[in-house]
Structure formats: C-alpha cells, structure tokens
Design an enzyme around this catalytic site. Structure first.
Site, mmCIF file in Angstrom:
data_model
loop_
_atom_site.group_PDB
_atom_site.id
_atom_site.type_symbol
_atom_site.label_atom_id
_atom_site.label_comp_id
_atom_site.label_asym_id
_atom_site.label_seq_id
_atom_site.Cartn_x
_atom_site.Cartn_y
_atom_site.Cartn_z
ATOM 1 N N ASN A 170 0.811 -1.220 0.000
ATOM 2 C CA ASN A 170 0.000 0.000 0.000
ATOM 3 C C ASN A 170 0.844 1.270 0.000
ATOM 4 O O ASN A 170 0.357 2.331 -0.376
ATOM 5 C CB ASN A 170 -0.953 0.005 1.200
ATOM 6 C CG ASN A 170 -0.280 -0.365 2.494
ATOM 7 O OD1 ASN A 170 0.318 -1.437 2.601
ATOM 8 N ND2 ASN A 170 -0.349 0.506 3.479
ATOM 9 N N GLN B 49 -5.146 -3.856 -1.813
ATOM 10 C CA GLN B 49 -4.712 -2.775 -2.707
ATOM 11 C C GLN B 49 -4.923 -3.095 -4.184
ATOM 12 O O GLN B 49 -4.895 -2.192 -5.014
ATOM 13 C CB GLN B 49 -3.232 -2.444 -2.469
ATOM 14 C CG GLN B 49 -2.987 -1.596 -1.243
ATOM 15 C CD GLN B 49 -3.590 -0.194 -1.334
ATOM 16 O OE1 GLN B 49 -3.690 0.393 -2.414
ATOM 17 N NE2 GLN B 49 -4.011 0.342 -0.206
ATOM 18 N N SER C 129 -11.297 -5.268 0.070
ATOM 19 C CA SER C 129 -12.037 -4.208 0.762
ATOM 20 C C SER C 129 -12.680 -3.292 -0.278
ATOM 21 O O SER C 129 -12.000 -2.789 -1.182
ATOM 22 C CB SER C 129 -11.069 -3.419 1.637
ATOM 23 O OG SER C 129 -11.729 -2.346 2.245
ATOM 24 N N ALA C 130 -13.981 -3.039 -0.144
ATOM 25 C CA ALA C 130 -14.734 -2.314 -1.183
ATOM 26 C C ALA C 130 -14.252 -0.885 -1.397
ATOM 27 O O ALA C 130 -14.239 -0.394 -2.527
ATOM 28 C CB ALA C 130 -16.218 -2.310 -0.819
ATOM 29 N N HIS C 131 -13.845 -0.204 -0.314
ATOM 30 C CA HIS C 131 -13.579 1.237 -0.475
ATOM 31 C C HIS C 131 -12.283 1.520 -1.226
ATOM 32 O O HIS C 131 -11.984 2.672 -1.542
ATOM 33 C CB HIS C 131 -13.602 1.959 0.879
ATOM 34 C CG HIS C 131 -12.423 1.733 1.772
ATOM 35 N ND1 HIS C 131 -11.441 2.682 1.924
ATOM 36 C CD2 HIS C 131 -12.082 0.704 2.566
ATOM 37 C CE1 HIS C 131 -10.534 2.235 2.798
ATOM 38 N NE2 HIS C 131 -10.903 1.041 3.202
ATOM 39 N N THR D 234 -26.702 -9.999 10.940
ATOM 40 C CA THR D 234 -27.521 -9.667 9.766
ATOM 41 C C THR D 234 -26.651 -8.932 8.758
ATOM 42 O O THR D 234 -25.921 -8.014 9.116
ATOM 43 C CB THR D 234 -28.724 -8.792 10.195
ATOM 44 O OG1 THR D 234 -29.432 -9.507 11.218
ATOM 45 C CG2 THR D 234 -29.648 -8.508 9.025
ATOM 46 N N CYS E 30 -3.332 4.932 7.565
ATOM 47 C CA CYS E 30 -3.508 4.491 8.953
ATOM 48 C C CYS E 30 -2.412 5.058 9.837
ATOM 49 O O CYS E 30 -2.571 5.166 11.039
ATOM 50 C CB CYS E 30 -3.448 2.981 9.060
ATOM 51 S SG CYS E 30 -4.095 2.140 7.675
HETATM 52 N N1 PLP Z 1 -4.542 -4.220 3.741
HETATM 53 C C1 PLP Z 1 -4.025 -3.237 2.976
HETATM 54 C C2 PLP Z 1 -2.868 -3.535 2.073
HETATM 55 C C3 PLP Z 1 -4.559 -1.946 3.046
HETATM 56 O O1 PLP Z 1 -4.028 -0.965 2.282
HETATM 57 C C4 PLP Z 1 -5.654 -1.700 3.918
HETATM 58 C C5 PLP Z 1 -6.218 -0.342 4.058
HETATM 59 O O2 PLP Z 1 -5.525 0.646 3.937
HETATM 60 C C6 PLP Z 1 -6.166 -2.768 4.674
HETATM 61 C C7 PLP Z 1 -5.578 -4.005 4.556
HETATM 62 C C8 PLP Z 1 -7.318 -2.571 5.599
HETATM 63 O O3 PLP Z 1 -8.531 -2.448 4.887
HETATM 64 P P1 PLP Z 1 -9.811 -1.736 5.552
HETATM 65 O O4 PLP Z 1 -9.535 -0.269 5.546
HETATM 66 O O5 PLP Z 1 -10.961 -2.082 4.668
HETATM 67 O O6 PLP Z 1 -9.958 -2.309 6.908
#
Ligand code: PLP
Length: 411
Positions: free
Chosen positions: A166, A194, A212-214, A250, A338
């Site tokens: 990432n 990613q 992860s959807a976002h 749910t 993060c």
């Molecule tokens: N793994 C990677 C490589 C990521 O870049 C991220 C989010 O930045 C995650 C896991 C965590 O995903 P989520 O934000 O959906 O918890």
C-alpha cells in the site's frame, strides 16, 4: 478533477462537488456512481435476508446476486465468498480463524512490509502462543519467494503475503509463493486489498484472499474473504448462522450491493490494455515532471502498480510538503493513511533499508480512474514549488544528481 474518457469514468456524485485534486486512492477511493445507486437500493430493500417472507426473500435474492458478482472478481464459486466489515476484518478472520481451532498452536510466516491489519493480527497470534516468522523484503520492496520457502517449517500452518504494498505499490510474486506454500502442504492467505478492482486477482489459487470495497470505488466498512471450501476457520463473530456460519450478524445489504456494483464497474478495466497503458502514461508523466527536482528517489522498482508512486525528496519533511499541497487543493499522503500523523518512519521503507530521514521525506501519490493529465500536471507543479521553497529555506545543498529512476523510462 477534469473530465475523463467514458470507459475510465468512475466518477461519483461527490466528484462533481470536489474542488481538489485527489491523489490518495491507496487510502480510499471516491464512491462510484453505480455503487452509490446500489447502496440506495440496498437501503430500500429492508427485509432481513434470513426471513422466509417475501420481503426477506427479495433481500436474499439481492444478496445472492451480489455474492456472484464479488465471486467473479475473486474468481471463485459464490459459496466461497464471506462478506465482512472491511479488509481488516477479512484479514483477522483469515489469520485468527485459522489458528483458533488449533488452540493457537503452530507457526505463521508473514512479511515485514504487510499492512498493520496483518502485522497486528500476527502480533495477537504471537501473544497467544503462535510462533511467527517475519520475512524481510529485498531493497526493491519485493519479497523473494525463496526466502518465504526457507521460512516454512514442519509446524508451519499459514503463510500470509500481500499482493501489492500500500505504500510503495510493489507487486509481490504471490502466485509463485502460493505454489511453493502448497507444494509444502501449507495454507496461503493473500491480502489483495490494494489490488482488487485494479489488477486481476481471479486466477489466484491461494486458500484465502482478503479484499475491501472502499479501495475500488465501493463503500467503506464492507469487504470480503475468499475462503476455500477446503479450509475451515473459526468465526470471529458468533451468533446466527449467516455467511454459512463463518461470520454471524444480519448482513450489511446496502454495503454488499455497493461493493458488488463497484466490482462490476471495475471488471472491464482489469483486462483492458488501453486502460493499463493510460495508468502507465500517468505514472510516467508524474515522474517526468518530478525529474525537474534533483535528489529525489522512487521507492520500489518494477513490478509495481502504475497507480501507486512513492517518492522521497531529500532535504524536506514530507508532512510539510503534503500540508502545503493540501492548501493548493492537492491531496497526497505520507505513507499509509492508517499511520499518517505518526512521527515514526514507515515500517515498510525501514524494512527496505531506507533511512529514517529519507522515509520522513517520502510522499505517496496514488491515482484512480478519474485522474487526468491535468490533475497530474497540477500536482507535480505544486510539489516542485513546495519542495524548492522548503529546500531554499533549509539551505539544502544539491548533491550529485539522483533523479527518479523511472522518469526517463516508458511503460
Ligand atoms: N490491507 C491493505 C494492504 C490496506 O491498504 C488496507 C487499508 O488501507 C487494509 C488491509 C485494511 O482495509 P480496511 O480499511 O478495509 O480495513
């Protein structure tokens, strides 16, 4: 953001309101219009998918259709898709869920460049008694499959390696590693958060794959774990028998429909050479602009994701540059979202052997389907001005020129 061609147009209603140039797609992506529509549909489909009556069955049918669409992205049967509350939960489910039935015995192999969702899951497993080996990357940012194979022991249960990093965008040889892991009779998990929706992941043969959807135009707080039918895990969330007993609660129908819609939008791009070429064009364009600055360094060499670019600018603090860019309406990031705001250098760059000073001088640019040449040009102009200004103030002296390694190369 300015207009982009139709196939690549992943703009959302919010894009029309934005006045900034968003180059932080690795942190999160704008919601695509189709996902926004699907979220709305999901909110109105109020029935509980577990209910027998018509309202419940309508919700159930929508959930089934969405599962098939997400399964197509993952390249697996729909029954192998477990919907989760995002990437971190999918990863925790894969890792903790594998070791819980073993009463926390055995050995885990992972790498030093993983996202904190993996590294913190590994730390939690270690506290419970699981032995953990962390494989270091090469200076290029890549994991050598031979090093992973060498770390596998008699008691190794699981190997977890990310598809692309990432922070640097370095693409890892996860399929090669999966083959080595399977040849040794162990389980493989890939964190594809990613790359899902950006690179094909449907041919992966890992036992577990987290998405992860976002990160691909869907909503936040929803993701999925591809869980091979051969592998049994203990659920993290206990309760009703939803998700075939693998994740109780749910279902988040609006979120799941939003994720599925984003997966459908992303699908044609994954195998479209023109789209890939356009990604490389944007990357090369940015690096060519930034080559006007001396003493800069691109972290991670090929293979990398075109859309994630990590660059260090010697003599400046990247957080100061990012703040200046923000005042000019350009959103970039220092390392991963993060950890933004923390003063510690990036664990990924440190593991690659990059000094703390260079790590603190590193910006991440990451772009997506709506990014245009004009966005790249404006971001580069603002970066060059900010770095030059800060270097003048700090009296940074030009050393022998080190230019972005790839700037002159084309992809
Ligand atoms: N793994 C990677 C490589 C990521 O870049 C991220 C989010 O930045 C995650 C896991 C965590 O995903 P989520 O934000 O959906 O918890």
């Amino acid at each position: 953001m300015t207009q982009s061609p139709a196939l690549h147009d992943n703009r959302c209603p919010a894009d029309d309101l934005t006045e900034f140039i968003y180059l932080d797609y690795a942190a999160t992506t704008p919601l695509c219009r189709e996902a926004a529509d699907a979220l709305g549909r999901g909110l109105l489909l109020f029935g509980n998918p577990s209910s027998r009556h018509s309202a419940g069955q309508a919700a159930h049918e929508a959930l089934d259709a969405a599962r098939a669409q997400v399964a197509a992205l993952l390249g697996c049967p729909p029954a192998e898709v477990v919907f989760t509350g995002g990437g971190s939960e999918a990863i925790s489910l894969a890792m903790r869920g594998t070791f819980a039935p073993l009463r926390w015995r055995g050995h885990l192999v992972t790498t030093a460049i993983e996202h904190s969702a993996v590294l913190e899951s590994a730390a939690a497993l270690r506290r419970r008694g699981v032995d953990v080996t962390v494989v270091a990357p090469e200076p290029s940012g890549h994991i050598d499959p031979a090093r992973v194979a060498a770390a596998i022991r008699n008691d190794t249960v699981l190997v977890s390696v990310m598809h692309a990093n990432n922070e640097t965008g370095a693409i890892q040889p996860v399929q090669h590693i999966t083959e080595l892991v399977h040849a040794a009779g162990r389980l493989m998990h890939v964190d594809a958060v990613q790359t899902a929706g950006k690179l094909p992941i449907d041919t992966m043969t890992a036992d577990m794959v987290s998405i992860s959807a976002h990160k691909f135009g869907g909503p936040k707080g929803v993701g999925a774990l591809r869980l091979s039918a051969r592998h049994h895990i203990e659920p993290l969330v206990c309760g009703g028998g939803q998700e075939d007993g693998r994740r109780a609660g749910t279902e988040n129908l609006p979120g799941v429909l939003g994720m599925a819609a984003a997966a459908v939008v992303a699908a044609p791009r994954l195998h479209d050479p023109a789209y890939r070429q356009q990604r490389w064009h944007l990357r090369t364009r940015l690096l060519q602009h930034l080559s006007a600055l001396d003493d800069t360094h691109v972290n991670a060499t090929d293979p990398v994701m075109a859309e994630t670019i990590s660059v260090s600018f010697a003599g400046v603090r990247a957080d100061t540059v990012a703040d200046i860019l923000d005042t000019h309406g350009v959103c970039v990031s220092t390392g991963s979202a993060c950890h933004a705001g923390q003063d510690s250098p990036s664990h990924v760059l440190t593991a690659m052997g990059i000094s703390d000073e260079r790590s603190r001088a590193t910006l991440r640019y990451s772009f997506g389907p709506a990014t245009t040449d004009a966005d790249i040009d404006a971001a580069a102009r603002a970066t060059i001005a900010a770095v030059n200004q800060l270097r003048r103030v700090s009296g940074h002296r030009r050393p022998a020129t080190v230019r972005p390694a790839e700037a002159a190369g084309a992809h």
